[in-house]
Every structure is written in C-alpha cells, then in structure tokens.
Design a protein around this motif. Structure first.
Motif, PDB file in Angstrom:
ATOM      1  N   ILE A   1      -3.776  -2.300  -9.294  1.00 31.83           N
ATOM      2  CA  ILE A   1      -3.691  -1.284  -9.032  1.00 31.83           C
ATOM      3  C   ILE A   1      -2.727  -0.017  -9.701  1.00 31.83           C
ATOM      4  CG2 ILE A   1      -3.784  -0.100  -6.925  1.00 31.83           C
ATOM      5  CD1 ILE A   1      -4.843  -2.272  -5.409  1.00 31.83           C
ATOM      6  N   VAL A   2      -1.450  -0.826  -9.680  1.00 27.43           N
ATOM      7  CA  VAL A   2      -0.569   0.799 -10.433  1.00 27.43           C
ATOM      8  C   VAL A   2      -1.047   0.403 -11.829  1.00 27.43           C
ATOM      9  CG1 VAL A   2       1.916   0.501 -10.809  1.00 27.43           C
ATOM     10  CG2 VAL A   2       1.063  -0.305  -8.554  1.00 27.43           C
ATOM     11  N   ASP A   3      -1.487  -0.724 -12.428  1.00 26.90           N
ATOM     12  CA  ASP A   3      -0.978  -0.508 -14.071  1.00 26.90           C
ATOM     13  C   ASP A   3      -2.973   0.274 -13.979  1.00 26.90           C
ATOM     14  OD1 ASP A   3       0.652  -2.626 -14.833  1.00 26.90           O
ATOM     15  OD2 ASP A   3      -0.125  -4.042 -14.808  1.00 26.90           O
ATOM     16  N   ASP A   4      -3.459  -0.312 -13.755  1.00 19.12           N
ATOM     17  CA  ASP A   4      -4.312   0.873 -13.196  1.00 19.12           C
ATOM     18  C   ASP A   4      -4.198   2.906 -13.297  1.00 19.12           C
ATOM     19  OD1 ASP A   4      -5.816  -1.600 -13.447  1.00 19.12           O
ATOM     20  OD2 ASP A   4      -6.987  -1.676 -12.351  1.00 19.12           O
ATOM     21  N   ILE A   5      -3.764   2.821 -11.714  1.00 25.36           N
ATOM     22  CA  ILE A   5      -2.981   4.817 -12.072  1.00 25.36           C
ATOM     23  C   ILE A   5      -2.506   4.719 -13.578  1.00 25.36           C
ATOM     24  CG2 ILE A   5      -2.269   6.118 -10.434  1.00 25.36           C
ATOM     25  CD1 ILE A   5      -2.685   3.452  -8.222  1.00 25.36           C
ATOM     26  N   THR A   6      -1.141   3.927 -14.142  1.00 25.39           N
ATOM     27  CA  THR A   6      -0.618   4.237 -14.838  1.00 25.39           C
ATOM     28  C   THR A   6      -1.799   4.625 -16.529  1.00 25.39           C
ATOM     29  OG1 THR A   6       0.993   2.655 -14.162  1.00 25.39           O
ATOM     30  CG2 THR A   6       1.339   3.364 -15.771  1.00 25.39           C
ATOM     31  N   THR A   7      -2.220   3.494 -16.503  1.00 21.73           N
ATOM     32  CA  THR A   7      -3.323   3.699 -17.317  1.00 21.73           C
ATOM     33  C   THR A   7      -4.589   5.363 -17.768  1.00 21.73           C
ATOM     34  OG1 THR A   7      -3.200   1.376 -18.186  1.00 21.73           O
ATOM     35  CG2 THR A   7      -4.753   2.872 -18.769  1.00 21.73           C
TER      36      THR A   7
ATOM     37  N   GLN B   1       0.815  -1.014  -0.326  1.00 19.04           N
ATOM     38  CA  GLN B   1       0.001  -0.128   0.516  1.00 19.04           C
ATOM     39  C   GLN B   1       0.682   1.321  -0.088  1.00 19.04           C
ATOM     40  OE1 GLN B   1      -2.378  -0.924   3.465  1.00 19.04           O
ATOM     41  NE2 GLN B   1      -3.969  -1.662   2.306  1.00 19.04           N
ATOM     42  N   LYS B   2       2.007   0.992   0.383  1.00 20.67           N
ATOM     43  CA  LYS B   2       2.922   2.685   0.960  1.00 20.67           C
ATOM     44  C   LYS B   2       3.527   2.479  -0.715  1.00 20.67           C
ATOM     45  CE  LYS B   2       3.800   1.907   5.794  1.00 20.67           C
ATOM     46  NZ  LYS B   2       4.575   1.615   6.958  1.00 20.67           N
TER      47      LYS B   2
ATOM     48  N   ALA C   1       2.728   6.116  -2.766  1.00 18.74           N
ATOM     49  CA  ALA C   1       4.517   6.656  -3.104  1.00 18.74           C
ATOM     50  C   ALA C   1       4.527   6.892  -4.778  1.00 18.74           C
ATOM     51  CB  ALA C   1       5.403   6.199  -2.695  1.00 18.74           C
ATOM     52  N   TYR C   2       3.964   6.508  -5.229  1.00 18.36           N
ATOM     53  CA  TYR C   2       3.736   6.362  -6.360  1.00 18.36           C
ATOM     54  C   TYR C   2       3.102   6.938  -7.020  1.00 18.36           C
ATOM     55  CZ  TYR C   2       2.668   4.939 -11.710  1.00 18.36           C
ATOM     56  OH  TYR C   2       1.926   5.258 -12.863  1.00 18.36           O
ATOM     57  N   GLU C   3       1.444   7.288  -6.526  1.00 21.66           N
ATOM     58  CA  GLU C   3       0.373   8.058  -6.733  1.00 21.66           C
ATOM     59  C   GLU C   3       1.146   9.775  -6.533  1.00 21.66           C
ATOM     60  OE1 GLU C   3      -3.806   6.214  -6.587  1.00 21.66           O
ATOM     61  OE2 GLU C   3      -2.382   6.431  -4.178  1.00 21.66           O
ATOM     62  N   ASN C   4       1.765   9.660  -5.169  1.00 22.72           N
ATOM     63  CA  ASN C   4       2.468  10.875  -5.253  1.00 22.72           C
ATOM     64  C   ASN C   4       3.741  11.955  -5.787  1.00 22.72           C
ATOM     65  OD1 ASN C   4       3.328  13.524  -3.167  1.00 22.72           O
ATOM     66  ND2 ASN C   4       5.044  12.271  -2.690  1.00 22.72           N
ATOM     67  N   ASN C   5       4.047  10.488  -6.758  1.00 24.68           N
ATOM     68  CA  ASN C   5       4.968  11.027  -7.819  1.00 24.68           C
ATOM     69  C   ASN C   5       4.657  11.531  -9.342  1.00 24.68           C
ATOM     70  OD1 ASN C   5       7.606  10.413  -6.049  1.00 24.68           O
ATOM     71  ND2 ASN C   5       7.433   8.188  -6.589  1.00 24.68           N
TER      72      ASN C   5
ATOM     73  N   GLU D   1       9.181   1.095 -11.990  1.00 25.24           N
ATOM     74  CA  GLU D   1       9.723   1.125 -10.440  1.00 25.24           C
ATOM     75  C   GLU D   1       8.379   0.578  -9.221  1.00 25.24           C
ATOM     76  OE1 GLU D   1      11.320   5.262 -10.936  1.00 25.24           O
ATOM     77  OE2 GLU D   1      12.759   4.576 -11.842  1.00 25.24           O
ATOM     78  N   ALA D   2       7.151   1.228  -9.724  1.00 26.83           N
ATOM     79  CA  ALA D   2       5.991   0.626  -8.707  1.00 26.83           C
ATOM     80  C   ALA D   2       6.329  -0.468  -8.540  1.00 26.83           C
ATOM     81  CB  ALA D   2       5.197   1.863  -8.807  1.00 26.83           C
ATOM     82  N   ARG D   3       6.564  -1.278  -9.888  1.00 24.15           N
ATOM     83  CA  ARG D   3       5.839  -2.837  -9.642  1.00 24.15           C
ATOM     84  C   ARG D   3       7.349  -3.840  -9.731  1.00 24.15           C
ATOM     85  NH1 ARG D   3       3.150  -1.218 -14.128  1.00 24.15           N
ATOM     86  NH2 ARG D   3       4.972  -0.769 -15.756  1.00 24.15           N
ATOM     87  N   VAL D   4       7.507  -2.952  -9.742  1.00 29.72           N
ATOM     88  CA  VAL D   4       9.525  -2.899  -8.971  1.00 29.72           C
ATOM     89  C   VAL D   4       9.673  -3.451  -7.820  1.00 29.72           C
ATOM     90  CG1 VAL D   4      12.007  -3.511  -8.642  1.00 29.72           C
ATOM     91  CG2 VAL D   4      10.792  -3.445 -11.302  1.00 29.72           C
ATOM     92  N   ALA D   5       9.089  -2.420  -7.300  1.00 31.65           N
ATOM     93  CA  ALA D   5       9.002  -2.674  -5.397  1.00 31.65           C
ATOM     94  C   ALA D   5       8.100  -2.959  -4.719  1.00 31.65           C
ATOM     95  CB  ALA D   5       8.936  -0.695  -5.244  1.00 31.65           C
ATOM     96  N   ILE D   6       7.034  -3.484  -5.587  1.00 29.21           N
ATOM     97  CA  ILE D   6       5.368  -5.026  -5.066  1.00 29.21           C
ATOM     98  C   ILE D   6       6.216  -5.702  -5.348  1.00 29.21           C
ATOM     99  CG2 ILE D   6       3.782  -5.885  -5.467  1.00 29.21           C
ATOM    100  CD1 ILE D   6       2.948  -2.442  -6.479  1.00 29.21           C
ATOM    101  N   ARG D   7       7.382  -6.096  -6.639  1.00 25.76           N
ATOM    102  CA  ARG D   7       7.758  -7.670  -6.051  1.00 25.76           C
ATOM    103  C   ARG D   7       8.777  -8.163  -6.076  1.00 25.76           C
ATOM    104  NH1 ARG D   7       8.082  -6.669 -12.450  1.00 25.76           N
ATOM    105  NH2 ARG D   7       5.703  -6.674 -13.081  1.00 25.76           N
ATOM    106  N   ASN D   8      10.041  -6.772  -5.115  1.00 26.93           N
ATOM    107  CA  ASN D   8      10.546  -6.696  -4.031  1.00 26.93           C
ATOM    108  C   ASN D   8       9.976  -6.539  -2.252  1.00 26.93           C
ATOM    109  OD1 ASN D   8      12.513  -6.169  -6.138  1.00 26.93           O
ATOM    110  ND2 ASN D   8      13.147  -4.449  -5.570  1.00 26.93           N
ATOM    111  N   ILE D   9       9.031  -6.370  -2.698  1.00 25.25           N
ATOM    112  CA  ILE D   9       8.050  -6.773  -1.029  1.00 25.25           C
ATOM    113  C   ILE D   9       7.600  -8.588  -1.057  1.00 25.25           C
ATOM    114  CG2 ILE D   9       6.280  -6.189   0.101  1.00 25.25           C
ATOM    115  CD1 ILE D   9       6.527  -3.311  -1.032  1.00 25.25           C
TER     116      ILE D   9
END
Length: 184
Positions: free
Chosen positions: A169-175, A13-14, A18-22, A122-130
């Motif tokens: 969620i990241v994909d939807d925000i990006t689109t 979620q964080k 952070a992605y939305e903030n960027n 970058e946001a997707r990579v961060a989620i995969r790292n988690i």
C-alpha cells in the motif's frame, strides 16, 4: 491460542494514514490547502495553527487564499508563512493573504520525488517496526507456554502477510505521488 493481529493491523493503518498526511503537505504546482496545515503563529502569546484562525480556500488551481477571522492577525500570519518551509512568498492586500503556486522546475520535481521516496521508506520502516514488535509478543507468548510452535509459526506468517500488504500500500501511494509530481 493464535496471536490476535487486529491491534497490529490497526497500528499499520495508522502508519499509512500518517504517511498520507505527510505527503499532503508536499507542495506540487497545484494549490492545496493542506500545505498550510502545519503553519503556526503567535496569537496572544500562544502558538496557534493558521488554519484555526483563518478561512483557507483554493480559488483557482494555482492560487490559495487565506482570510483571517481576526484582521489584526494578518501580519503575524504573513510572517509565519514567510518563516515556514512552504517556499511561496505570500501577498497580502490588508484583508486577504494570497499564495500563488509557481510552476515547478524539473530540478525541483526530482528533489520532491526524492523526498517522497525518503518519506515512503520511513513509512515502510515504521510498518516493519510494528511487525518486529508483534513477532516479539508472539515469541514471548510461545516462551510462556501460551501457544504451541505451530501456532507461533502460523501467527508469524499472519503478521508477515499483514506487513507485506501494508508495505505494498505504501509503495502504491509513493508511486502514485511520484508520478503526479513528475508529470506536472
């Protein structure tokens, strides 16, 4: 004992927040006060955020006005805005700074869309790292005898389901953001 995914979900979620903030700092042709949220200037020798020392308001869809609380900081603020990467030349009348957002060119829109794609990745990579960290914890618990193989498989599936949900969620925000930029 099944792995507790609450902490993993909180981290994801964080990452999305952070992605939305960027994304909010990307300049579209609409006036947006978030564009100056990261601009800092020297105030009595200390780096100070512009938004902490001024009132920032959207006066119309194309204009942002910045009214310093202390008029003596106006020149330093203008200098900081010029040095920043917002790409808009500030105009000041001695008491107020105005940022007029020009319409975007087709080329600039495409470059912004690419920037949004890169930030999304970058946001997707961060989620995969988690996810990787959570799976490492699960394997460690299995190795230490704290969970059975079935619990390990179930826990890994739960973490993967969370990952899939947050990547979507990241994909939807990006689109959504790309469409917003490209249709302006």
């Amino acid at each position: 004992m099944k792995y507790n995914t609450k902490e993993t979900e909180s981290k994801m979620q964080k990452s999305v927040a952070a992605y939305e903030n960027n994304l909010s700092t990307i300049r579209a042709s609409q006036a947006n006060s978030a564009i100056v949220s990261k601009v800092t200037f020297e105030y009595y020798g200390a780096p100070t955020k512009l938004v902490d020392m001024a009132s920032v308001a959207v006066t119309d869809p194309k204009t942002l006005t910045i009214t310093p609380y202390d008029r003596s900081t106006l020149k330093a603020m203008v200098k900081a805005l010029l040095a920043s990467d917002i790409g808009i030349t500030p105009a000041d009348d001695g008491s107020v700074i105005r940022l007029v957002f020009p319409p975007l060119t087709e080329e600039h829109r495409k470059s912004l869309a690419k920037q949004i794609q890169k930030m999304g990745e970058e946001a997707r990579v961060a989620i995969r790292n988690i996810r990787r960290d959570a799976n490492d914890d699960i394997k460690k618990q299995k190795k230490n005898g704290e969970m059975t193989e079935d619990e390990q498989k179930s826990s890994e599936k739960s973490v993967q389901d969370l990952t899939d949900r947050y990547v979507k969620i990241v994909d939807d925000i990006t689109t959504k953001k790309e469409k917003e930029i490209l249709k302006l």
